[in-house]
Enzyme design. Structure first.
Site, PDB file in Angstrom:
ATOM      1  N   GLU A 118       0.837  -1.199   0.000  1.00 24.37           N
ATOM      2  CA  GLU A 118       0.000   0.000   0.000  1.00 24.37           C
ATOM      3  C   GLU A 118       0.871   1.249   0.000  1.00 24.37           C
ATOM      4  OE1 GLU A 118      -2.576   3.077   0.423  1.00 24.37           O
ATOM      5  OE2 GLU A 118      -3.079   1.043  -0.234  1.00 24.37           O
ATOM      6  N   ARG A 134     -19.188  17.142  -1.440  1.00 30.77           N
ATOM      7  CA  ARG A 134     -19.405  16.108  -0.414  1.00 30.77           C
ATOM      8  C   ARG A 134     -19.090  16.672   0.954  1.00 30.77           C
ATOM      9  NH1 ARG A 134     -17.840  10.288  -2.737  1.00 30.77           N
ATOM     10  NH2 ARG A 134     -18.503   9.824  -0.647  1.00 30.77           N
ATOM     11  N   TYR A 137     -28.036  10.643   3.368  1.00 32.35           N
ATOM     12  CA  TYR A 137     -28.357   9.430   4.132  1.00 32.35           C
ATOM     13  C   TYR A 137     -27.441   9.339   5.356  1.00 32.35           C
ATOM     14  CZ  TYR A 137     -24.549   6.985   1.491  1.00 32.35           C
ATOM     15  OH  TYR A 137     -23.366   6.584   0.919  1.00 32.35           O
ATOM     16  N   ASP A 144     -11.670  -0.367  -8.856  1.00 29.43           N
ATOM     17  CA  ASP A 144     -11.533   0.765  -9.766  1.00 29.43           C
ATOM     18  C   ASP A 144     -10.324   0.640 -10.691  1.00 29.43           C
ATOM     19  OD1 ASP A 144     -13.799   1.930  -8.834  1.00 29.43           O
ATOM     20  OD2 ASP A 144     -12.815   3.515  -7.688  1.00 29.43           O
ATOM     21  N   GLY A 169     -17.989   0.035  -4.253  1.00 25.11           N
ATOM     22  CA  GLY A 169     -17.430  -0.873  -3.268  1.00 25.11           C
ATOM     23  C   GLY A 169     -17.916  -2.296  -3.467  1.00 25.11           C
TER      24      GLY A 169
END
Length: 418
Positions: free
Chosen positions: A30, A185, A224, A307, A320
């Site tokens: 990573e 967002r 939400y 992705d 996801g």
């Protein structure tokens, strides 16, 4: 087998869990340090939660809110017919797996915990600050920026939209594609929001047991709850203007947004929506850019997932989920006794199971579900047989790639399959 995974996002960690449970030695490389995990909320639809349950994931660790429906409203809050409900999914299609809304960080932490906990005494090794420079798909060699080279019998490219591993499959044709859209967002504590009478009235109207989409086909704000209902996830998706430097911004979630610009977008909306937007803190502006899926998800010992394989935009709510389905397919495909020389041939089954399904969703995800006809011809460039289904969301929920892999493996062995 030795499995090397590039990227420890949702897909990479999911692949680590799946392949570790299948009986393999898994190491993940990573690029980041995990110190600044980012993102907002995410849908865990039944096709997603089904896989998590199969991995013995305690769904309570996601601090989820159960989703009952997707509800749509006009800008002045007049309701439209509700076309997606969990109740219908249960009664008409027989689903038993939950439909959840959770914070992306909570989901990521749960997957990391599963990976590090391991299975039957063998855990997944995660190497942080290990940025990958390139991959040799034929030899399984992964070259790191710091000069190291690691080698796997199977390499999984899970390094996202800006993938380097995809370059091992397609060196050209990876240009960014702008959809002409942008998304603001932000997250707001529910308690804070409810202290504002106008916002409280809005929340009482739309409820906090599902996803609410307020606006029109070309601009809507999505609201939400997540994190056990203590946070509201808000995203306004709208058309970009000539003043927006979409190419310059790239497609990062980290670009800062302007509250004034956000407020200009919701002029004429219900006053509760406007007050909610005025509260926005740490506002992010996401340019909805993407790239086309490559012509195949595999080459040699390399499989692309998430992705890296099929970049997703938010309109389908499946980003996801499709990454996790990819991971589950790999876990089902590679049994513990798989010989390294079988990898390339077995990956053809992975591509057969995943390509048409995920590539279609990737291109459809560029527009709202009501506008799918507009991109059908583009989808068919990659999946000629693609069509638009009446019950598309419910059809997605029915996806079970591990079962499809098992069916194809049985056919390969010459067994009769019903």
């Amino acid at each position: 087998m030795k499995v090397v995974i590039v990227g420890a996002g949702i897909g990479g960690l999911g692949a680590g869990v799946a392949l570790n449970r299948a009986g393999h030695d898994v190491e993940i490389y990573e690029a980041s340090s995990f110190l600044n995990e980012v993102g907002a909320a995410i849908h865990v639809a039944p096709n997603f939660s089904r896989v998590l349950k199969s991995w013995d994931c305690d769904l309570d660790t996601l601090s989820p809110v159960h989703c009952d429906a997707v509800r749509a409203y006009s800008a002045d809050l007049k309701p439209f017919p509700t076309f997606i409900t969990y109740k219908k999914g249960v009664e008409k299609f027989g689903y038993t797996d939950p439909w959840l809304m959770t914070h992306r960080v909570d989901l990521h932490n749960a997957l990391r915990l599963l990976a590090e906990k391991g299975f039957q005494g063998r855990s997944v090794k995660i190497h942080l600050n290990s940025k990958v420079e390139s991959v040799n798909a034929e030899t399984g060699e992964v070259h790191l920026m710091d000069g190291r080279t690691v080698k796997g019998d199977l390499v999984v490219g899970a390094d996202g939209t800006h993938s380097r591993t995809v370059q091992a499959i397609i060196s050209t044709g990876r240009e960014k594609i702008t959809t002409g859209q942008k998304a603001y967002r932000f997250l707001i504590p529910t308690e804070k929001a409810e202290k504002n009478p106008k916002v409280k009235k809005l929340l009482d109207t739309i409820g906090l047991n599902g996803l609410s989409a307020i606006g029109s086909l070309h601009q809507r704000i999505i609201i939400y709850p997540c994190r056990s209902g203590t946070l509201l996830n808000c995203a306004l998706i709208t058309q970009a203007t000539e003043a927006d430097d979409l190419a310059g911004q790239g497609s990062s979630w980290l670009n800062p947004g302007s509250v004034d610009s956000l407020m200009a977008c919701v002029e004429g909306y219900d006053e509760g929506v406007q007050e909610l937007c005025r509260m926005a803190e740490d506002l992010k502006l996401w340019s909805l850019m993407t790239r086309n899926p490559p012509p195949t998800f595999i080459k040699g010992k390399l499989a692309l997932i998430g992705d890296a394989a099929h970049p997703m935009l938010p309109h389908q709510g499946q980003g996801g989920a499709q990454a996790i389905e990819d991971a589950a397919a790999l876990g089902a495909l590679f049994a513990a006794d798989t010989a390294p020389e079988e990898v390339s041939e077995l990956l053809k089954i992975y591509n057969e199971v995943r390509y048409a399904h995920a590539a279609s969703i990737s291109v459809f995800s560029r527009v709202a579900i009501e506008r799918r006809e507009e991109v059908l011809a583009e989808v068919q460039k990659f999946v000629p047989q693609a069509t638009i289904k009446d019950n598309s969301h419910y059809d997605l929920w029915n996806s079970y790639p591990a079962r499809e892999v098992e069916r194809l493996l049985a056919l390969r062995r010459g067994e009769k399959v019903a």
